[in-house]
Design a protein around this motif. Structure first.
Motif, mmCIF file in Angstrom:
data_model
loop_
_atom_site.group_PDB
_atom_site.id
_atom_site.type_symbol
_atom_site.label_atom_id
_atom_site.label_comp_id
_atom_site.label_asym_id
_atom_site.label_seq_id
_atom_site.Cartn_x
_atom_site.Cartn_y
_atom_site.Cartn_z
ATOM 1 N N TYR A 251 0.805 -1.221 0.000
ATOM 2 C CA TYR A 251 0.000 0.000 0.000
ATOM 3 C C TYR A 251 0.843 1.280 0.000
ATOM 4 C CZ TYR A 251 -3.737 -3.229 1.183
ATOM 5 O OH TYR A 251 -4.641 -4.259 1.164
ATOM 6 N N LEU A 252 2.076 1.203 0.494
ATOM 7 C CA LEU A 252 2.910 2.397 0.618
ATOM 8 C C LEU A 252 4.286 2.143 0.000
ATOM 9 C CD1 LEU A 252 2.049 3.138 4.351
ATOM 10 C CD2 LEU A 252 1.074 4.309 2.377
ATOM 11 N N ALA A 253 4.281 1.657 -1.235
ATOM 12 C CA ALA A 253 5.545 1.240 -1.860
ATOM 13 C C ALA A 253 6.556 2.379 -1.915
ATOM 14 C CB ALA A 253 5.276 0.692 -3.263
ATOM 15 N N GLY A 254 6.132 3.555 -2.424
ATOM 16 C CA GLY A 254 7.065 4.665 -2.568
ATOM 17 C C GLY A 254 7.638 5.112 -1.238
ATOM 18 N N ILE A 255 6.755 5.324 -0.255
ATOM 19 C CA ILE A 255 7.208 5.771 1.070
ATOM 20 C C ILE A 255 8.096 4.716 1.712
ATOM 21 C CG2 ILE A 255 6.434 6.413 3.388
ATOM 22 C CD1 ILE A 255 3.881 7.503 2.099
ATOM 23 N N LEU A 332 22.388 6.662 -9.043
ATOM 24 C CA LEU A 332 21.200 6.048 -9.642
ATOM 25 C C LEU A 332 19.906 6.727 -9.190
ATOM 26 C CD1 LEU A 332 22.180 2.279 -9.228
ATOM 27 C CD2 LEU A 332 22.459 3.710 -11.251
ATOM 28 N N ARG A 333 20.013 7.954 -8.676
ATOM 29 C CA ARG A 333 18.832 8.606 -8.088
ATOM 30 C C ARG A 333 17.719 8.824 -9.114
ATOM 31 N NH1 ARG A 333 22.868 12.168 -8.897
ATOM 32 N NH2 ARG A 333 22.406 14.136 -9.996
ATOM 33 N N LYS A 334 18.088 9.094 -10.393
ATOM 34 C CA LYS A 334 17.062 9.334 -11.409
ATOM 35 C C LYS A 334 16.322 8.054 -11.780
ATOM 36 C CE LYS A 334 19.342 13.353 -13.473
ATOM 37 N NZ LYS A 334 19.919 13.944 -14.713
ATOM 38 N N ARG A 335 17.008 6.906 -11.630
ATOM 39 C CA ARG A 335 16.382 5.632 -11.986
ATOM 40 C C ARG A 335 15.590 5.043 -10.832
ATOM 41 N NH1 ARG A 335 16.399 5.151 -17.469
ATOM 42 N NH2 ARG A 335 18.350 6.010 -18.280
ATOM 43 N N VAL A 336 15.803 5.580 -9.641
ATOM 44 C CA VAL A 336 15.100 5.037 -8.479
ATOM 45 C C VAL A 336 13.598 5.246 -8.617
ATOM 46 C CG1 VAL A 336 14.741 5.348 -5.990
ATOM 47 C CG2 VAL A 336 17.051 5.222 -6.910
ATOM 48 N N LEU A 337 13.170 6.373 -9.204
ATOM 49 C CA LEU A 337 11.741 6.658 -9.358
ATOM 50 C C LEU A 337 11.067 5.622 -10.263
ATOM 51 C CD1 LEU A 337 11.814 10.549 -9.734
ATOM 52 C CD2 LEU A 337 11.064 9.211 -7.754
ATOM 53 N N ALA A 341 8.268 2.740 -9.269
ATOM 54 C CA ALA A 341 7.020 2.505 -10.008
ATOM 55 C C ALA A 341 6.870 1.029 -10.360
ATOM 56 C CB ALA A 341 7.002 3.356 -11.276
ATOM 57 N N LEU A 342 7.963 0.390 -10.744
ATOM 58 C CA LEU A 342 7.915 -1.033 -11.070
ATOM 59 C C LEU A 342 7.612 -1.857 -9.818
ATOM 60 C CD1 LEU A 342 8.255 -2.660 -13.658
ATOM 61 C CD2 LEU A 342 10.655 -2.996 -13.084
ATOM 62 N N ILE A 343 8.184 -1.464 -8.686
ATOM 63 C CA ILE A 343 7.911 -2.170 -7.431
ATOM 64 C C ILE A 343 6.459 -1.948 -7.011
ATOM 65 C CG2 ILE A 343 8.477 -2.201 -4.963
ATOM 66 C CD1 ILE A 343 11.369 -1.715 -5.715
ATOM 67 N N LYS A 344 5.923 -0.728 -7.246
ATOM 68 C CA LYS A 344 4.500 -0.479 -6.957
ATOM 69 C C LYS A 344 3.613 -1.404 -7.773
ATOM 70 C CE LYS A 344 4.589 4.410 -5.589
ATOM 71 N NZ LYS A 344 4.163 5.784 -5.970
ATOM 72 N N GLU A 345 3.973 -1.557 -9.052
ATOM 73 C CA GLU A 345 3.202 -2.460 -9.917
ATOM 74 C C GLU A 345 3.316 -3.892 -9.422
ATOM 75 O OE1 GLU A 345 0.604 -3.016 -13.167
ATOM 76 O OE2 GLU A 345 1.293 -1.256 -12.084
#
Length: 704
Positions: A251-255, A332-337, A341-345
């Motif tokens: 539910y809170l993948a990004g955070i 790799l900070r730009k690729r972390v986003l 998103a892939l982990i959220k999916e």
């Protein structure tokens, strides 16, 4: 260039996910695997019929009988007694694991020093001495020289203690390094010669090559007996933490990912701080400046924590890990986003296929079965040799070391030519065809272990890949997701693709067996001075290590293609390889970043549980200081909990990792098959479409 990397996928209006109408693949490998399994069962049955694990459990006397075995005349005699333990100092002991001296099973070890002559002259001591002699000894009918000549009794006894079911001299060291047995340093061996206690020290060590190792093992076993329930509690906590982490990730993948990154940095930072504090606190302490090299190998490992160099080494290692993690995150900070998103999916996919979280239990059970069968078969194979008896004597004799049979030895002319010769149990061996090819059976056992273990792992990967591919290619999620995707995928894998799984597992197993052989050769050549051979061996080990990693990566992606399209292993491996090569930048960056983030999650769980267990078992928490068990090595339960926590976390996160890899391949296929038009819409989530700055036409019209 396009030809070298294969042709891109073309739009197929009938493709809606894993193919249902499929046929059996790699049938020849399937048949070969089944025949290998049947042969494995045959080897197991043969080993179980020939082997005898009692040879490992019980010590063996000179007649090949087991000391202390229940249901035998020696049931109440569990200890092995050596007539002359000084003979155990011979290098022969290390080669054949049996001392060239008479050995008897006794009820208890001797507790005092006494010679045969002294006991012979004192009738009150004869009964005590007889319990360490062969059966049928009569002091009233035979003289002491006759008893010694016939080898019926030892020439002397000494104070001994039972250790690993053997009576070994009760050695101790006084101040100044003087070795004593009881309170004596010089002994009469009963034959008119004086023996120093240090001679017995050398013989005791060589009579049991692994004395120190077994001593440590026994202490570790004691620690497990008093801390096993706390270890189980620690593993349960690790499981709960892993589950909580997975649910929060849903539910809170990004955070959670950002919290996880910060927490990992903080946990490693605390480790550096703790090591620095320990290093500072030991300054000026007596003996703390001793180096690890000067200290050498110690059985009490807590000694290493009392020297400053140990904590300095820990601090340097953790600092390097901290710097590497921070640098990777910066670059790799730009690729972390995109990775988030892939982990959220993946979190949504796992949420819709919750049964996938239980599948590692099936994999664990099957792997436990494979490991148990291999271990039991290995024990029975290693104990399926026959008892070999050889001629032992104290003087020169042409029959020395010849094989003999105890039941007919006295009727041969050997005793006439060599009066002091004895037919004693030497070692386990055999001359039959079964014994000659025993090493081949052991090799077959090891090879099939690797093949079966890799097959079980491959089955899990194909099953999870098929289930998560069903999720991705469902256009309306979750309405279009088929019912019971895990069961359906498992059924397809077993029914149609056992051969493909066996093929991929076979290739990986061959490489792993070669690596085992190289490690074996490396151990054998350690004492060699040929630098070129050592260099060549190191290169081969490095090459096959890289090859194993590549095959694992290729197999994993090939199994995903097998699960989706139902093609043979080679075809699937080729398609997966070219698909990844056509998107090499995304593979090198995006896929590896997600693996790195998931690894940080495992590291965080292990770090939290490991730190808690360290403070508990080391008694650093005052509130539970009395509750913590008393241990020989407090690192034993800590290390067990840490390793167990990693395996538990790895089991849960392996589902996520497989989900990410499957969605990633499907994502690449989606980009090649479709273009976002109404006729060829993307199947990926809106979140991924937004990040990639793509959209479906019908969605774009709705937004307008």
């Amino acid at each position: 260039m396009a030809k070298n990397k294969g042709e891109a996928r073309r739009f197929d209006p009938t493709f809606k996910g894993p193919i249902h109408n499929r046929g059996c693949t790699d049938v020849f490998c399937c048949i070969l695997f089944i025949l290998a399994i049947l042969g494995y069962f045959a080897v197991g049955i043969l080993a179980w019929s020939q082997g005898d694990p009692r040879k490992v459990i019980y010590p063996t006397d000179s007649r090949g009988q087991f000391c202390g075995q229940a249901g035998t005349p020696l049931e109440k005699k569990p200890l092995l007694f050596y007539f002359n333990i000084l003979k155990c100092a011979s290098p022969l002991t290390l080669l054949e694991f049996q001392c060239p001296t008479t050995q008897l099973c006794v009820e208890s070890c001797p507790t005092k020093h006494m010679t045969l002559l002294k006991a012979y002259l004192n009738k009150g001591e004869q009964e005590y001495y007889k319990q360490f002699c062969k059966e049928g000894v009569d002091f009233s009918k035979m003289s002491a020289p006759e008893i010694l000549r016939d080898g019926l009794c030892p020439s002397m006894l000494m104070s001994s203690k039972p250790f690993t079911r053997r009576c070994l001299p009760a050695l101790s060291t006084m101040k100044g390094g003087v070795v004593v047995i009881g309170n004596e340093t010089i002994f009469d061996n009963g034959e008119g010669e004086k023996v120093n206690a240090t001679d017995f020290l050398d013989a005791s060590k060589k009579s049991n090559v692994v004395v120190e190792a077994r001593q440590v093992a026994m202490r570790i076993f004691e620690d497990y007996t008093v801390s096993w329930y706390w270890i189980l509690i620690g593993l349960v906590i690790a499981m709960v933490v892993s589950l909580i982490f997975i649910v929060l990730l849903r539910y809170l993948a990004g955070i959670m990912i950002w919290i996880m990154i910060v927490m990992v940095i903080l946990v490693i930072g605390y480790g550096i701080f703790h090591c620095a504090m320990e290093y500072r606190n030991l300054k000026g302490e007596p003996g703390s400046d001793v180096t690890i090299r000067d200290l050498g190998l110690q059985t009490d490992f807590s000694v290493y924590l009392q020297i400053r160099q140990t904590w300095l080494a820990f601090m340097i290692i953790l600092s390097i890990v901290e710097v590497v993690v921070i640098l990777l995150l910066i670059f790799l900070r730009k690729r972390v986003l995109i990775a988030i998103a892939l982990i959220k999916e993946a979190s949504r996919a796992v949420g819709h296929v919750m049964s996938s979280l239980l599948y590692p239990l099936l994999t664990f059970a099957l792997l436990a079965l494979v490991i148990a069968y291999w271990a039991i078969t290995a024990v029975f194979l290693s104990t399926s040799n026959e008892q070999v008896y050889k001629v032992f004597n104290t003087t020169e004799c042409e029959y020395s070391r010849d094989t003999c049979k105890p039941e007919t030895f006295n009727t041969t002319n050997i005793t006439a030519q060599c009066p002091d010769a004895e037919c004693l149990f030497a070692f386990y061996g055999g001359e039959t065809y079964y014994h000659k090819y025993l090493i081949m059976f052991q090799f077959y056992n090891v090879f099939l272990f690797f093949w079966c273990a890799n097959f079980v792992t491959a089955l899990g990967q194909v099953t999870l890949a098929g289930a998560f591919a069903s999720y991705y290619w469902a256009f309306k999620k979750p309405d279009d997701i088929p019912a019971n995707p895990i069961c359906s995928s498992l059924g397809r894998a077993l029914r149609y693709h056992t051969g493909s799984l066996a093929f991929g597992s076979l290739i990986l197993s061959l490489v792993q067996v070669i690596r085992v052989l190289l490690e074996y050769l490396d151990q054998k050549l350690k004492a060699a001075q040929n630098r070129f051979a050592k260099f060549l061996l190191s290169c081969l080990k490095c090459c096959f290590w890289c090859l194993e990693k590549f095959i694992k990566f290729l197999n994993r992606n090939a199994y995903i293609m097998v699960a989706i399209y139902g093609k043979s292993f080679c075809t699937s491996a080729r398609d997966a390889f070219f698909l990844l090569m056509r998107n090499i930048i995304r593979v090198a960056v995006l896929d590896k970043v997600t693996d790195f983030l998931l690894f940080l999650g495992k590291l965080l769980i292990v770090g939290i549980v490991g730190i808690c267990s360290f403070f508990f078992f080391s008694g650093r928490i005052k509130a539970v200081e009395q509750t913590a068990p008393s241990l020989n090595y407090y690192w034993v339960p800590i290390l067990t909990v840490v390793v167990g926590s990693y395996l538990i976390a790895h089991g849960f996160f392996s589902v996520y990792a497989m989900c990410v890899d499957t969605l990633f391949l499907c994502f690449l296929e989606d980009l090649e098959r479709n273009d976002g038009t109404a006729e060829r819409p993307y199947f990926m989530s809106q979140n991924l479409l937004t990040i990639l700055k793509k959209s479906n036409e019908d969605q774009a019209k709705t937004v307008d």
